[in-house]
Design a protein around this motif. Sequence first.
Motif, mmCIF file in Angstrom:
data_model
loop_
_atom_site.group_PDB
_atom_site.id
_atom_site.type_symbol
_atom_site.label_atom_id
_atom_site.label_comp_id
_atom_site.label_asym_id
_atom_site.label_seq_id
_atom_site.Cartn_x
_atom_site.Cartn_y
_atom_site.Cartn_z
ATOM 1 N N GLU A 529 -7.120 3.864 6.414
ATOM 2 C CA GLU A 529 -7.447 2.448 6.262
ATOM 3 C C GLU A 529 -8.329 2.025 7.437
ATOM 4 O O GLU A 529 -7.982 2.250 8.603
ATOM 5 C CB GLU A 529 -6.178 1.582 6.227
ATOM 6 C CG GLU A 529 -6.475 0.098 6.081
ATOM 7 C CD GLU A 529 -5.214 -0.762 6.094
ATOM 8 O OE1 GLU A 529 -5.351 -1.995 5.917
ATOM 9 O OE2 GLU A 529 -4.102 -0.227 6.292
ATOM 10 N N SER A 586 -9.991 3.157 2.697
ATOM 11 C CA SER A 586 -9.538 1.826 2.268
ATOM 12 C C SER A 586 -10.116 0.762 3.198
ATOM 13 O O SER A 586 -10.071 0.912 4.425
ATOM 14 C CB SER A 586 -8.008 1.735 2.294
ATOM 15 O OG SER A 586 -7.448 2.619 1.343
ATOM 16 N N ASN A 588 -10.231 -3.543 3.887
ATOM 17 C CA ASN A 588 -9.685 -4.865 3.561
ATOM 18 C C ASN A 588 -10.818 -5.844 3.246
ATOM 19 O O ASN A 588 -11.854 -5.861 3.909
ATOM 20 C CB ASN A 588 -8.875 -5.410 4.741
ATOM 21 C CG ASN A 588 -7.598 -4.619 4.960
ATOM 22 O OD1 ASN A 588 -6.621 -4.800 4.245
ATOM 23 N ND2 ASN A 588 -7.613 -3.729 5.937
ATOM 24 N N GLU A 618 -11.753 2.397 -1.571
ATOM 25 C CA GLU A 618 -10.710 1.505 -2.080
ATOM 26 C C GLU A 618 -10.810 0.159 -1.363
ATOM 27 O O GLU A 618 -10.901 0.106 -0.137
ATOM 28 C CB GLU A 618 -9.335 2.119 -1.845
ATOM 29 C CG GLU A 618 -8.174 1.261 -2.344
ATOM 30 C CD GLU A 618 -6.840 1.932 -2.083
ATOM 31 O OE1 GLU A 618 -6.276 2.505 -3.034
ATOM 32 O OE2 GLU A 618 -6.377 1.899 -0.921
ATOM 33 N N GLU A 620 -8.918 -3.398 -0.514
ATOM 34 C CA GLU A 620 -7.577 -3.977 -0.455
ATOM 35 C C GLU A 620 -7.679 -5.498 -0.473
ATOM 36 O O GLU A 620 -8.381 -6.095 0.350
ATOM 37 C CB GLU A 620 -6.843 -3.531 0.813
ATOM 38 C CG GLU A 620 -6.531 -2.044 0.859
ATOM 39 C CD GLU A 620 -5.629 -1.697 2.033
ATOM 40 O OE1 GLU A 620 -5.060 -2.634 2.643
ATOM 41 O OE2 GLU A 620 -5.502 -0.500 2.349
ATOM 42 N N THR A 622 -5.122 -9.146 -0.800
ATOM 43 C CA THR A 622 -3.722 -9.541 -0.635
ATOM 44 C C THR A 622 -3.155 -10.031 -1.960
ATOM 45 O O THR A 622 -3.889 -10.471 -2.855
ATOM 46 C CB THR A 622 -3.588 -10.668 0.405
ATOM 47 O OG1 THR A 622 -4.302 -11.811 -0.058
ATOM 48 C CG2 THR A 622 -4.138 -10.231 1.748
ATOM 49 N N ALA A 648 -6.586 -1.984 -4.449
ATOM 50 C CA ALA A 648 -5.182 -1.966 -4.028
ATOM 51 C C ALA A 648 -4.751 -3.386 -3.698
ATOM 52 O O ALA A 648 -5.546 -4.179 -3.184
ATOM 53 C CB ALA A 648 -5.002 -1.069 -2.809
ATOM 54 N N ASP A 650 -2.545 -5.459 -1.297
ATOM 55 C CA ASP A 650 -1.887 -5.331 0.000
ATOM 56 C C ASP A 650 -0.709 -6.303 0.090
ATOM 57 O O ASP A 650 -0.666 -7.321 -0.616
ATOM 58 C CB ASP A 650 -2.915 -5.630 1.095
ATOM 59 C CG ASP A 650 -2.447 -5.156 2.462
ATOM 60 O OD1 ASP A 650 -1.416 -4.461 2.536
ATOM 61 O OD2 ASP A 650 -3.129 -5.484 3.448
ATOM 62 N N ARG A 669 -3.463 0.485 -7.060
ATOM 63 C CA ARG A 669 -2.423 0.859 -6.110
ATOM 64 C C ARG A 669 -1.723 -0.386 -5.597
ATOM 65 O O ARG A 669 -2.320 -1.450 -5.455
ATOM 66 C CB ARG A 669 -3.045 1.633 -4.945
ATOM 67 C CG ARG A 669 -2.036 2.090 -3.890
ATOM 68 C CD ARG A 669 -2.724 2.875 -2.781
ATOM 69 N NE ARG A 669 -3.268 4.126 -3.291
ATOM 70 C CZ ARG A 669 -3.993 4.975 -2.567
ATOM 71 N NH1 ARG A 669 -4.283 4.695 -1.303
ATOM 72 N NH2 ARG A 669 -4.432 6.101 -3.097
ATOM 73 N N LYS A 671 0.649 -1.734 -2.299
ATOM 74 C CA LYS A 671 1.071 -1.397 -0.941
ATOM 75 C C LYS A 671 2.349 -2.166 -0.625
ATOM 76 O O LYS A 671 2.373 -3.401 -0.673
ATOM 77 C CB LYS A 671 -0.017 -1.761 0.076
ATOM 78 C CG LYS A 671 -1.282 -0.934 -0.041
ATOM 79 C CD LYS A 671 -2.216 -1.144 1.157
ATOM 80 C CE LYS A 671 -1.698 -0.413 2.382
ATOM 81 N NZ LYS A 671 -2.663 -0.460 3.504
#
Length: 753
Positions: A529, A586, A588, A618, A620, A622, A648, A650, A669, A671
């Motif tokens: 990440e 990954s 954010n 990937e 991420e 929230t 993903a 998060d 995904r 998390k």
Amino acid sequence: MPPSSTPLDDLEEDHDDLVFLEEHPAAPAAVGANGVWRVMIIDDDEDVHSTTTFALGNLDMQQRPLEFVHAYSAGQAREMLKHEHDIAVILLDVVMEQDDAGLHLVRYIRETLKLADVRIILRTGQPGYAPEIDAIRDFDINDYKTKSELTRIKLFTTVTAAIRSYEQIRAISANRRGLDLVVRASTELMGLHGVQNFAAGVLAQIADILGVEPNGVLCVQECPDGRCRELHIIATAGAYRRLGTGKLTALEDAAVATAMERTLAQRRNIYEPDTVTLFFAGKSSRDFVAYLVPGRVLGEIDQRLLEVFCSNVAVGLDNVELVTHLHNAAFYDQLSKLPNRTRLVEILDATMAGPARNDATLSLVDLDHFAETNDALGHQFGDMLLVAVATRLQQRLGQQLTVARIGGDIFSVLGDAEAVNPVRILELFETPFSIDGQDVQLSATLGLVRLSEHDGSGADALKDADIALKRAKSQQRAGHFYFSRSMGVEIRERVRMMHALRTGFAKGELFVVYQPQIDLSARRPVGAEALLRWQTADGTYISPDRFIPIAEYSGLIIDIGEWVLRSACHELVRLREAGHRQFTMSVNVSQVQFRHPYFLDMLRSALEETGAPPEFVELEITESMAMEEPDLLIKMLAQIKHTGVSIAIDDFGTGFSSLSYLQRLQVDRLKIDRAFVTEITHSARGSSIAEMVIQLGRNLGLSVIAEGVEDERQAEILQSLGCPLAQGFLFARPMATTALYEWLNDEALHGPA
């Protein structure tokens, strides 16, 4: 003292004789100071005084007699000139107490007493004693004569020339001062608003120009279609205040009405011995006329100044309504007619500078959900609703308070703290507003600041109230919040950090670190990440929890986020070149980035320019971000999926997701938030939430990764529950690229411990 010379004794043949009458000195002139020319004789020889007085005493110059003032030494003259006024000519002996006493006195008159208008004639009984050219060049001297030259006729012509020069200089000075007064008066008038204020200012400024007390009346006459109406009074001063306002008729004051009608008919100023009537030509079939009683006869200079002033005032009176309209547009809200933000800041500045500051409060009143009402019922309806709110605030709160509309659906109330009471203001919204036959229920949220606790300008106080309003809206709608000094410190710190962050980003102080992600079964790295870090120039590390919200608030996150994504993609390409072919990166993405209209273009550009394979990238987001406007997010995620990038969620488990939306989001995904990982070994609930997320992921066909794994016991429980992936300090801390390569090579060489 030098020997006295023979005074004025060189006589001409045409009986230009000077007769000495010392026992019968000339009587002082009986005419007042305004009707005489004042001549000062400065000489230490009494014969010169008497002879000069006798020679000139019975003569008129420029239709005025002479008045003589006598000084018998330079020292005596110095003292007298401090108090004597309107001296036109000085007849000055060069040699008195000292050889050059007269020349020193000239310097004193010009440089110390600053008497520039008085004309000075130097006289000497010793020809050639003082160089004539040097004396006239170095000092402001009107003439230089020996006493033997000054026969009666020559003395008369010399003094007459000096008086004419004095009269011209005084006229020029009076003109200059008068024009200065006209310019100043015109400038001050342009600062007045409204016809009544402007007209009253005209009467006051005319009196100031003439140096008299205001005493008169100013009227306007409308003549639409060539038919003139009655004179209408718009300003009065002095004794004419008794006329009040309204129509002026001959019954009220026949002399005024007659004089004004004559001036309007002749369209010019008329000067009488006791009165003045001034004409101001206007446009749009409207003229103005003023009747004045100055209390003295006006001279030619006075009349000329009034002519210039009238031409300026005519333009001003004609444009004053336009100026007033422009002023209203600049300082008042056109819809509600309340003061606008600019005017409110002026009022706040005045309040801050006065004693009212000690007990004054400013409140911002923000109408809740007004935009929805406006959209649903139309802008015209919304405007009527805003006017209704403005009217209620003004009528119910009282005239002693200042109510303003500072923009959109935000009003303000300023005044005494007891009157600006949040409970009282909010109660005004309990009763519905009746608009066009419909009852509309509104609520409001307030942000308040006590001016006694505020340091700064009116604009700063408005900012502080806005800060309090934002805090109130974030906590509870239809409530209120007072600004505090701690909030001010917090805001200033955020602003300081925002500037530092902008500078730090430009200087390369921000950098990216990478925390490996581990396959729990094989205990081998499968990805990392990318995490943003900031180290200032002095070596201080700033926590992401502090600077990332500021980056989002300021919009800096757009540029920073793009840079992080590109950096991570570049690193992914390098890792693949180093042999780590099955490695996922990954990154954010903040809500601000995600909502940016060019986010998709930026993502595609980063993938294309770096050559990073999208299937190993990937993004991420929230969970709270995923649940806000989910329909819009579903469309956005579908477009992102077309690029080949995976998604993903998060911090899963903290946002109370709707499972129906989760199915439609097409994410790859989940998390598990670190808080639920910690509960595995530190809470009575144990692994219940983590187990639920793992089971949910399995049922939906989603991969699951746990973050914040710090000990082996947590890893074992997660593995036993079926969680395939994890990251945390147990495996590796976030590290720079060099350390990451070393760590990966070490893992490849030695395998899991």
